[in-house]
Structures are given as structure tokens and as C-alpha cells.
Write a protein that holds these residues in place. Structure first.
Motif, PDB file in Angstrom:
ATOM      1  N   TRP A 102       0.822  -1.209   0.000  1.00 24.20           N
ATOM      2  CA  TRP A 102       0.000   0.000   0.000  1.00 24.20           C
ATOM      3  C   TRP A 102       0.859   1.263   0.000  1.00 24.20           C
ATOM      4  O   TRP A 102       0.511   2.262  -0.630  1.00 24.20           O
ATOM      5  CB  TRP A 102      -0.963  -0.022   1.183  1.00 24.20           C
ATOM      6  CG  TRP A 102      -2.100  -0.975   0.960  1.00 24.20           C
ATOM      7  CD1 TRP A 102      -2.183  -2.275   1.384  1.00 24.20           C
ATOM      8  CD2 TRP A 102      -3.297  -0.722   0.224  1.00 24.20           C
ATOM      9  NE1 TRP A 102      -3.365  -2.834   0.973  1.00 24.20           N
ATOM     10  CE2 TRP A 102      -4.071  -1.912   0.257  1.00 24.20           C
ATOM     11  CE3 TRP A 102      -3.796   0.377  -0.453  1.00 24.20           C
ATOM     12  CZ2 TRP A 102      -5.304  -2.013  -0.356  1.00 24.20           C
ATOM     13  CZ3 TRP A 102      -5.033   0.289  -1.065  1.00 24.20           C
ATOM     14  CH2 TRP A 102      -5.780  -0.897  -1.017  1.00 24.20           C
ATOM     15  N   TYR A 103       1.991   1.227   0.704  1.00 24.83           N
ATOM     16  CA  TYR A 103       2.904   2.378   0.639  1.00 24.83           C
ATOM     17  C   TYR A 103       3.335   2.630  -0.806  1.00 24.83           C
ATOM     18  O   TYR A 103       3.411   3.772  -1.255  1.00 24.83           O
ATOM     19  CB  TYR A 103       4.158   2.124   1.479  1.00 24.83           C
ATOM     20  CG  TYR A 103       3.957   2.053   2.971  1.00 24.83           C
ATOM     21  CD1 TYR A 103       2.909   2.723   3.604  1.00 24.83           C
ATOM     22  CD2 TYR A 103       4.831   1.315   3.771  1.00 24.83           C
ATOM     23  CE1 TYR A 103       2.741   2.642   4.978  1.00 24.83           C
ATOM     24  CE2 TYR A 103       4.675   1.240   5.143  1.00 24.83           C
ATOM     25  CZ  TYR A 103       3.628   1.890   5.738  1.00 24.83           C
ATOM     26  OH  TYR A 103       3.461   1.811   7.098  1.00 24.83           O
ATOM     27  N   ARG A 104       3.625   1.539  -1.504  1.00 31.49           N
ATOM     28  CA  ARG A 104       4.082   1.682  -2.887  1.00 31.49           C
ATOM     29  C   ARG A 104       2.979   2.287  -3.763  1.00 31.49           C
ATOM     30  O   ARG A 104       3.234   3.143  -4.613  1.00 31.49           O
ATOM     31  CB  ARG A 104       4.524   0.322  -3.441  1.00 31.49           C
ATOM     32  CG  ARG A 104       5.309   0.414  -4.747  1.00 31.49           C
ATOM     33  CD  ARG A 104       5.759  -0.961  -5.210  1.00 31.49           C
ATOM     34  NE  ARG A 104       6.572  -1.630  -4.215  1.00 31.49           N
ATOM     35  CZ  ARG A 104       7.878  -1.416  -4.041  1.00 31.49           C
ATOM     36  NH1 ARG A 104       8.497  -0.524  -4.811  1.00 31.49           N
ATOM     37  NH2 ARG A 104       8.563  -2.075  -3.131  1.00 31.49           N
ATOM     38  N   LYS A 105       1.728   1.836  -3.545  1.00 30.53           N
ATOM     39  CA  LYS A 105       0.613   2.410  -4.306  1.00 30.53           C
ATOM     40  C   LYS A 105       0.516   3.915  -4.066  1.00 30.53           C
ATOM     41  O   LYS A 105       0.328   4.698  -4.995  1.00 30.53           O
ATOM     42  CB  LYS A 105      -0.714   1.745  -3.883  1.00 30.53           C
ATOM     43  CG  LYS A 105      -0.963   0.348  -4.423  1.00 30.53           C
ATOM     44  CD  LYS A 105      -2.253  -0.196  -3.828  1.00 30.53           C
ATOM     45  CE  LYS A 105      -2.619  -1.559  -4.391  1.00 30.53           C
ATOM     46  NZ  LYS A 105      -3.219  -1.446  -5.723  1.00 30.53           N
ATOM     47  N   ALA A 106       0.619   4.315  -2.784  1.00 27.47           N
ATOM     48  CA  ALA A 106       0.520   5.736  -2.462  1.00 27.47           C
ATOM     49  C   ALA A 106       1.695   6.512  -3.027  1.00 27.47           C
ATOM     50  O   ALA A 106       1.539   7.641  -3.521  1.00 27.47           O
ATOM     51  CB  ALA A 106       0.439   5.926  -0.944  1.00 27.47           C
ATOM     52  N   ALA A 107       2.875   5.924  -2.984  1.00 25.24           N
ATOM     53  CA  ALA A 107       4.054   6.582  -3.545  1.00 25.24           C
ATOM     54  C   ALA A 107       3.898   6.778  -5.046  1.00 25.24           C
ATOM     55  O   ALA A 107       4.279   7.827  -5.591  1.00 25.24           O
ATOM     56  CB  ALA A 107       5.304   5.761  -3.242  1.00 25.24           C
ATOM     57  N   GLU A 108       3.317   5.800  -5.711  1.00 19.30           N
ATOM     58  CA  GLU A 108       3.099   5.916  -7.164  1.00 19.30           C
ATOM     59  C   GLU A 108       2.088   7.009  -7.493  1.00 19.30           C
ATOM     60  O   GLU A 108       2.072   7.526  -8.612  1.00 19.30           O
ATOM     61  CB  GLU A 108       2.649   4.566  -7.720  1.00 19.30           C
ATOM     62  CG  GLU A 108       3.782   3.532  -7.739  1.00 19.30           C
ATOM     63  CD  GLU A 108       3.309   2.132  -8.061  1.00 19.30           C
ATOM     64  OE1 GLU A 108       2.062   1.924  -8.161  1.00 19.30           O
ATOM     65  OE2 GLU A 108       4.165   1.233  -8.189  1.00 19.30           O
ATOM     66  N   LEU A 109       1.249   7.371  -6.506  1.00 20.60           N
ATOM     67  CA  LEU A 109       0.325   8.491  -6.676  1.00 20.60           C
ATOM     68  C   LEU A 109       0.990   9.822  -6.330  1.00 20.60           C
ATOM     69  O   LEU A 109       0.351  10.869  -6.393  1.00 20.60           O
ATOM     70  CB  LEU A 109      -0.917   8.285  -5.808  1.00 20.60           C
ATOM     71  CG  LEU A 109      -1.856   7.163  -6.259  1.00 20.60           C
ATOM     72  CD1 LEU A 109      -2.900   6.879  -5.183  1.00 20.60           C
ATOM     73  CD2 LEU A 109      -2.537   7.510  -7.574  1.00 20.60           C
TER      74      LEU A 109
END
Length: 222
Positions: free
Chosen positions: A141-148
Motif C-alpha cells: 500500500w505504501y508503494r501504491k501511495a508513492a506511485e500516486l
């Protein structure tokens, strides 16, 4: 244009740095919101531009900062129902009855593309709040948010790579994410569609690129 500058002034008083719909750098919840100025300014903005959802959201933030929790909740609930995803994140973070309900709202916001809500889901897994702790799921989920484009999520990724939590320890990858967090700009994510007011009279201004940079200091689930 004087009206455009007035609108930018409203934004600067209460915009959220993590809101992809913001047009200025914004201010974090805490002592940085001057509620004595922000509340009347945002109320004026909402009266003048009732279809501009970001003004309603910023008014909710100002109310919340002033500890007017019930009216803040009403603002966030109305905007959440209207599909304004960061308002759903605020409901989960500050208004939800329990941790499970908070996580449900974070997921709802994340599914709608809100980076702050996405980060909050990761933090819930990382801390075991409303769900069993799962370091690998937190990283996802951190990675998803970082990609945003969320700088706090990039910092979280740097920390887990430094410690080897949920991923193999990788100091080079940690540095890459920390560097990315340092240069990340906000607002980020999906550009805001034109509001009805903007379509009608063109008064809702966009900030210059120099006004669109900010660091992120408030955690999604704090």
C-alpha cells in the motif's frame, strides 16, 4: 484578476498539501491553520462558489481545526457522498466510530484514487490498526501511495527498506525512495476536473507551478 487572487488566498488558508485537487501548497492540520482567518474566508468562498468542492473541504478542515467537529463531519460526509475522496479519508481518520470503520473508509478513498487514503491503509497494516499487522501488505500500500506521488509514502518505503520490514533490506533502494520523497511535489495525482463555477465564469484560478510544491508532514492515519 482580483477575484482569482482572492480565491487563491482562500486556498492558502486551509488547503491540504496532500489533496490532488488543491491548487496551492496548502497547510497541515495543527497550529499552521489560522482558524480565525480561515473559517470566515472559507465560508465566504463556499457562499460565492457552492459547486466548488475543494472550498467545502477546506471549510471542513478549518472547522475541524477549531474543534467544531460536528460541522466538520457534516462537510466531510457531504463531500464524501459527492465523490470527493480525500473527504472520505478524513472521515476515516478523524470521525470514524472505530478502527475497523476507519479502515473501511480508507479503503474506499484509496479505491477512488486518494493518495492519503492509500497511505492510511498501508499504515493500518503496518501498525495493526483495525486489521492484523502485515508488513508486506503495508509495503504494497505504501508503494501504491508513492506511485500516486505521496511523499510520506515514499519516506515510509525508505524506512522499510532501511530496516528490512516486509521487504529484504536494501539501502540503495531506501536512498532512492528518500531522495524521491525529498523532491516530490504536491498536489499530486489526478488533476481536478473543472468545477461548475469555473465553467460558468472562469473565476476559479490555478496556481502557478511555483505554488504547487510542498512537503508532507501529516500522516494519513494520525
Amino acid at each position: 484578476d482580483r477575484s482569482a487572487l482572492t480565491i487563491i488566498r482562500f486556498d492558502r488558508l486551509a488547503a491540504d498539501p496532500n489533496n490532488s485537487y488543491s491548487v496551492v501548497k496548502g497547510v497541515d492540520l495543527g497550529h499552521t491553520i489560522d482558524t480565525a482567518r480561515a473559517i470566515p474566508a472559507c465560508e465566504e468562498a463556499v457562499r460565492a462558489h457552492p459547486n466548488e468542492r475543494r472550498f467545502g473541504f477546506q471549510l471542513g478542515r478549518a472547522y475541524y481545526q477549531a474543534e467544531k467537529y460536528e460541522v466538520a463531519k457534516q462537510q466531510f460526509e457531504k463531500l464524501s457522498k459527492d465523490g470527493y475522496p480525500i473527504a472520505t479519508t478524513y472521515l476515516g481518520r478523524d470521525v470514524a466510530k472505530d478502527e475497523g470503520e476507519g479502515l473501511r473508509l480508507f479503503r474506499q478513498a484509496a479505491e477512488a484514487g486518494d493518495a492519503l487514503g492509500t497511505l492510511a491503509v498501508g499504515e493500518a497494516y503496518g501498525r495493526g490498526v483495525g486489521v492484523a499487522a502485515d508488513a508486506a501488505e503495508a509495503v504494497r500500500w505504501y508503494r501504491k501511495a508513492a506511485e500516486l506521488g505521496n511523499a510520506m509514502a515514499m519516506t515510509a518505503l525508505a524506512e522499510v527498506y532501511e530496516k528490512g520490514e516486509g521487504v529484504p533490506q536494501d539501502l540503495a533502494e531506501a536512498k532512492r525512495w528518500r531522495d524521491a520523497a525529498g523532491t516530490a511535489s504536491a498536489p499530486t495525482g489526478t488533476p481536478a476536473p473543472p468545477s461548475e463555477d469555473a465553467k460558468d465564469d472562469g473565476k476559479v484560478a490555478a496556481a502557478s507551478p511555483s505554488e504547487q510544491t510542498s512537503s508532507h508532514t501529516c500522516s494519513g492515519a494520525c
